[in-house]
Design an enzyme around this catalytic site. Structure first.
Site, PDB file in Angstrom:
ATOM      1  N   LEU A  22       0.805  -1.214   0.000  1.00 24.18           N
ATOM      2  CA  LEU A  22       0.000   0.000   0.000  1.00 24.18           C
ATOM      3  C   LEU A  22       0.839   1.266   0.000  1.00 24.18           C
ATOM      4  O   LEU A  22       0.423   2.293  -0.532  1.00 24.18           O
ATOM      5  CB  LEU A  22      -0.927   0.018   1.224  1.00 24.18           C
ATOM      6  CG  LEU A  22      -2.006  -1.073   1.279  1.00 24.18           C
ATOM      7  CD1 LEU A  22      -2.767  -0.974   2.593  1.00 24.18           C
ATOM      8  CD2 LEU A  22      -2.945  -0.960   0.100  1.00 24.18           C
ATOM      9  N   GLY A  23       1.994   1.245   0.639  1.00 26.08           N
ATOM     10  CA  GLY A  23       2.793   2.464   0.700  1.00 26.08           C
ATOM     11  C   GLY A  23       4.072   2.253   1.476  1.00 26.08           C
ATOM     12  O   GLY A  23       4.288   1.218   2.110  1.00 26.08           O
ATOM     13  N   GLY A  25       7.139   4.544   3.886  1.00 26.56           N
ATOM     14  CA  GLY A  25       7.464   5.766   4.597  1.00 26.56           C
ATOM     15  C   GLY A  25       8.791   5.636   5.300  1.00 26.56           C
ATOM     16  O   GLY A  25       9.484   4.611   5.179  1.00 26.56           O
ATOM     17  N   GLY A  26       9.161   6.669   6.047  1.00 23.14           N
ATOM     18  CA  GLY A  26      10.445   6.662   6.729  1.00 23.14           C
ATOM     19  C   GLY A  26      10.533   5.606   7.813  1.00 23.14           C
ATOM     20  O   GLY A  26      11.629   5.202   8.202  1.00 23.14           O
ATOM     21  N   MET A  27       9.378   5.142   8.321  1.00 16.38           N
ATOM     22  CA  MET A  27       9.381   4.175   9.412  1.00 16.38           C
ATOM     23  C   MET A  27       9.201   2.746   8.935  1.00 16.38           C
ATOM     24  O   MET A  27       9.472   1.812   9.675  1.00 16.38           O
ATOM     25  CB  MET A  27       8.290   4.527  10.411  1.00 16.38           C
ATOM     26  CG  MET A  27       8.527   5.845  11.113  1.00 16.38           C
ATOM     27  SD  MET A  27       7.182   6.272  12.222  1.00 16.38           S
ATOM     28  CE  MET A  27       5.886   6.675  11.057  1.00 16.38           C
ATOM     29  N   GLY A  28       8.714   2.556   7.715  1.00 17.03           N
ATOM     30  CA  GLY A  28       8.507   1.199   7.234  1.00 17.03           C
ATOM     31  C   GLY A  28       7.554   1.163   6.059  1.00 17.03           C
ATOM     32  O   GLY A  28       7.337   2.164   5.375  1.00 17.03           O
ATOM     33  N   VAL A  30       3.698  -0.454   4.412  1.00 16.09           N
ATOM     34  CA  VAL A  30       2.343  -0.900   4.740  1.00 16.09           C
ATOM     35  C   VAL A  30       1.861  -1.841   3.650  1.00 16.09           C
ATOM     36  O   VAL A  30       1.960  -1.537   2.458  1.00 16.09           O
ATOM     37  CB  VAL A  30       1.368   0.285   4.867  1.00 16.09           C
ATOM     38  CG1 VAL A  30      -0.012  -0.209   5.303  1.00 16.09           C
ATOM     39  CG2 VAL A  30       1.883   1.288   5.879  1.00 16.09           C
ATOM     40  N   LYS A  44       1.411  -2.801   9.026  1.00 20.59           N
ATOM     41  CA  LYS A  44       2.554  -1.891   8.996  1.00 20.59           C
ATOM     42  C   LYS A  44       3.790  -2.660   9.467  1.00 20.59           C
ATOM     43  O   LYS A  44       3.820  -3.190  10.576  1.00 20.59           O
ATOM     44  CB  LYS A  44       2.308  -0.682   9.892  1.00 20.59           C
ATOM     45  CG  LYS A  44       3.395   0.393   9.785  1.00 20.59           C
ATOM     46  CD  LYS A  44       4.541   0.156  10.726  1.00 20.59           C
ATOM     47  CE  LYS A  44       5.691   1.103  10.472  1.00 20.59           C
ATOM     48  NZ  LYS A  44       5.390   2.460  10.822  1.00 20.59           N
ATOM     49  N   ASP A 138       2.897  13.314  13.519  1.00 11.19           N
ATOM     50  CA  ASP A 138       3.179  13.339  12.081  1.00 11.19           C
ATOM     51  C   ASP A 138       1.899  13.595  11.292  1.00 11.19           C
ATOM     52  O   ASP A 138       1.631  12.944  10.285  1.00 11.19           O
ATOM     53  CB  ASP A 138       3.836  12.030  11.639  1.00 11.19           C
ATOM     54  CG  ASP A 138       4.451  12.120  10.237  1.00 11.19           C
ATOM     55  OD1 ASP A 138       4.699  13.256   9.772  1.00 11.19           O
ATOM     56  OD2 ASP A 138       4.684  11.063   9.617  1.00 11.19           O
TER      57      ASP A 138
END
Length: 541
Positions: A22-23, A25-28, A30, A44, A138
């Protein structure tokens, strides 16, 4: 948005079959996945470099349990989590719908009615999470979903586990998107703790972006944007009426000058009553909700193609089709929900906020709002204020700073004491050096001695000794990372009184060392909690 699985992506995560990406980001990342019950879920997955950091795992577990405490009417369900998996992951209800960032990118700025709906939806969500002692950290258009059932704010809270992990604080890294960060996120010397007011600042930037299609502090680079946030007024050209005034207040440099989320709601509803936003004349038969979703990833959950054989039950089905009309109609129900959220608790409870420790009276635990129990205490920080309950609840009065207390160490049957030399110890609780008072600072507390012999350094704070041991000592009463403590309900002591864990976000859990005979702090990770405290009432301040 569907990104398709990549080589190396997992086929399964625990009991969950991975279907799509799905996407990121900086943290991981999804993933869309299917549960054993054939339910669509969003998983996630944390970046692999955090897998071997025990401090992070403890933080992650704590934040997951805190996420479960947000009132269920405004939360997409947290279904599962495995902090011990390699890498750790979190499973939440799958929410269908484009992000606000995607909508603006494709269609441009929104009309007045739609902007007002976004403003109300996000403010309602923030009111709920701040009331549970959680900070988003965030908030941005990519984390606001325009779902068929209403506005849903996603990706909250878990960022905190990353930001306060030691390997990040030592390098002064922060988690978030520069364009929506409050000034106190950059200026660590200001003395302003990062609390719910930082989310209010982000709310103002998000609403301004929805109305104008640009960020009110946009610069040519992240550095230029940060400097504008710190030194320049926002550019609100194109935003008018009562909403402009609220956004302007939310974007104040001083966090104390910003309204709370509840005050934002009051202002938005008043603006609607004055005709400040277009009013829908018909409801479309949907069941709108305002929800928080503690999932993560750069683009939110998005809307991938539906896997064969699965329905989108519970997610609205139609995606972006007719979202503009739906958003206008939904705004009426959001306003009704907001009114109920703001006024019904006041009517029932005399205007009091829930006790963040989960207790309803001294010595008696109350509902926690979650079936889960964290293996580590839940730290918190923030800036909303508390008020004692109207019913004379002694615990509420203690938490409001109106009662003197003993800090009774349950495991050794002794009480903390702070003599005039400022070196914390334990005693039998009979002397004046054993009396303290809690000073609320947002959802945290400063713990202040009321010993009349201590004119300086009367508050408890963390001190690092020559060997980097973290000790609890007397220090100046200023809200800093070393003097703010979370107090969370744990169990009961041998006298039937509620016991609490005391935690400092920066340095860990307050513990008693039976060998060294002193109080110190450490992050416990998965280790059991060894030291709890009873707050013993000793009369009015």
């Amino acid at each position: 948005m569907s990104n398709g699985l990549r080589p190396g992506d997992p086929a399964r995560l625990g009991a969950y079959e991975v279907l799509d990406r799905l996407g990121d980001g900086g943290m991981g990342s999804v993933f869309l996945a299917r549960s054993p019950q054939e339910r669509l879920v969003a998983v996630k997955v944390v970046r692999s470099e955090f897998s071997h950091d025990e401090e992070f795992r403890g933080r992650f577990r704590s934040e997951v349990n805190r996420a479960r405490q947000v009132p269920p009417f405004c939360t997409a369900e947290v279904l599962d989590a495995d902090p011990d998996h390699d890498p750790p992951y979190l499973v939440v209800e799958y929410v269908e719908g484009p992000s606000l960032a995607q909508v603006i990118r494709e269609r441009g700025p929104l009309g007045a009615a739609q902007v007002h709906s976004i403003a109300v939806g996000v403010a309602t969500a923030l009111t709920a999470i701040h009331g549970a002692g959680v900070i988003h950290r965030d908030l941005k258009p990519a984390n606001v979903l325009v779902a068929p059932g209403g506005i849903k704010v996603i990706d909250f809270g878990i960022a905190r586990a990353f930001e306060v992990t030691s390997q990040h604080t030592r390098t002064n890294q922060v988690v978030g998107t520069v364009s929506y960060m409050a000034p106190e996120r950059f200026d660590t010397t200001s003395g302003h703790p990062v609390g719910p007011a930082a989310d209010i600042f982000a709310w103002g930037a998000v609403v301004a972006h929805a109305a104008t299609g640009r960020n009110p502090f946009g610069g040519d680079s992240p550095t230029a944007t940060a400097m504008r946030i710190l030194t320049q007024p926002p550019d609100l050209t194109g935003l008018g009426g009562a909403l402009r005034e609220l956004v302007s207040r939310a974007l104040e440099k001083d966090p104390a000058a910003r309204p709370t989320a509840r005050e934002l709601l009051d202002g938005l509803l008043t603006a609607a009553d004055r005709g400040g936003a277009a009013r829908p004349v018909q409801l479309l038969g949907e069941t709108p909700t305002v929800a928080l979703l503690p999932a993560a990833g750069g683009g939110g959950q998005g809307r991938p193609p539906m896997p064969p054989g699965l329905s989108a039950a519970g997610h609205g089905g139609s995606g972006r089709r007719g979202w503009l009309a739906g958003l206008s109609a939904i705004s009426a129900v959001i306003v009704l929900l907001a009114l109920a959220f703001v006024f019904v608790p006041k009517l029932l409870n005399g205007g009091s906020k829930p006790d963040p420790t989960g207790s309803t009276a001294a010595g008696s635990p109350g509902p926690t709002g979650s079936a889960a129990t964290a293996s580590t205490p839940t730290p918190s920080s923030g800036t909303p204020t508390r008020s004692p309950s109207a019913g004379g609840d002694p615990t509420q009065a203690i938490l409001a700073g109106q009662r003197r207390i003993l800090l009774h160490v349950v495991e050794i049957d002794r009480d903390l004491s702070l003599p005039s030399d400022g070196e914390l110890g334990t005693g039998d609780g009979t002397g004046k050096d054993a009396l303290f008072v809690l000073e609320p600072v947002g959802v945290d507390y400063m713990i202040k001695s009321v010993n009349p012999e201590i004119a300086h350094r009367p508050c408890l704070g963390v001190k690092l000794d020559a060997k980097e041991n973290k000790l609890l000592v007397g220090t100046d009463c200023r809200p800093t990372a070393a003097t703010l403590f979370a107090i969370s309900r744990e169990a009961k002591d041998d006298k039937g009184r509620t016991s609490y864990v005391i935690t400092n976000d920066e340095y860990g859990v307050v513990q008693w060392s039976p060998t060294r005979k002193h109080i110190y702090l450490e992050f416990l990770g998965d280790a059991p909690i060894d030291t709890t405290f009873s707050l013993v009432d000793r009369g009015a301040v």
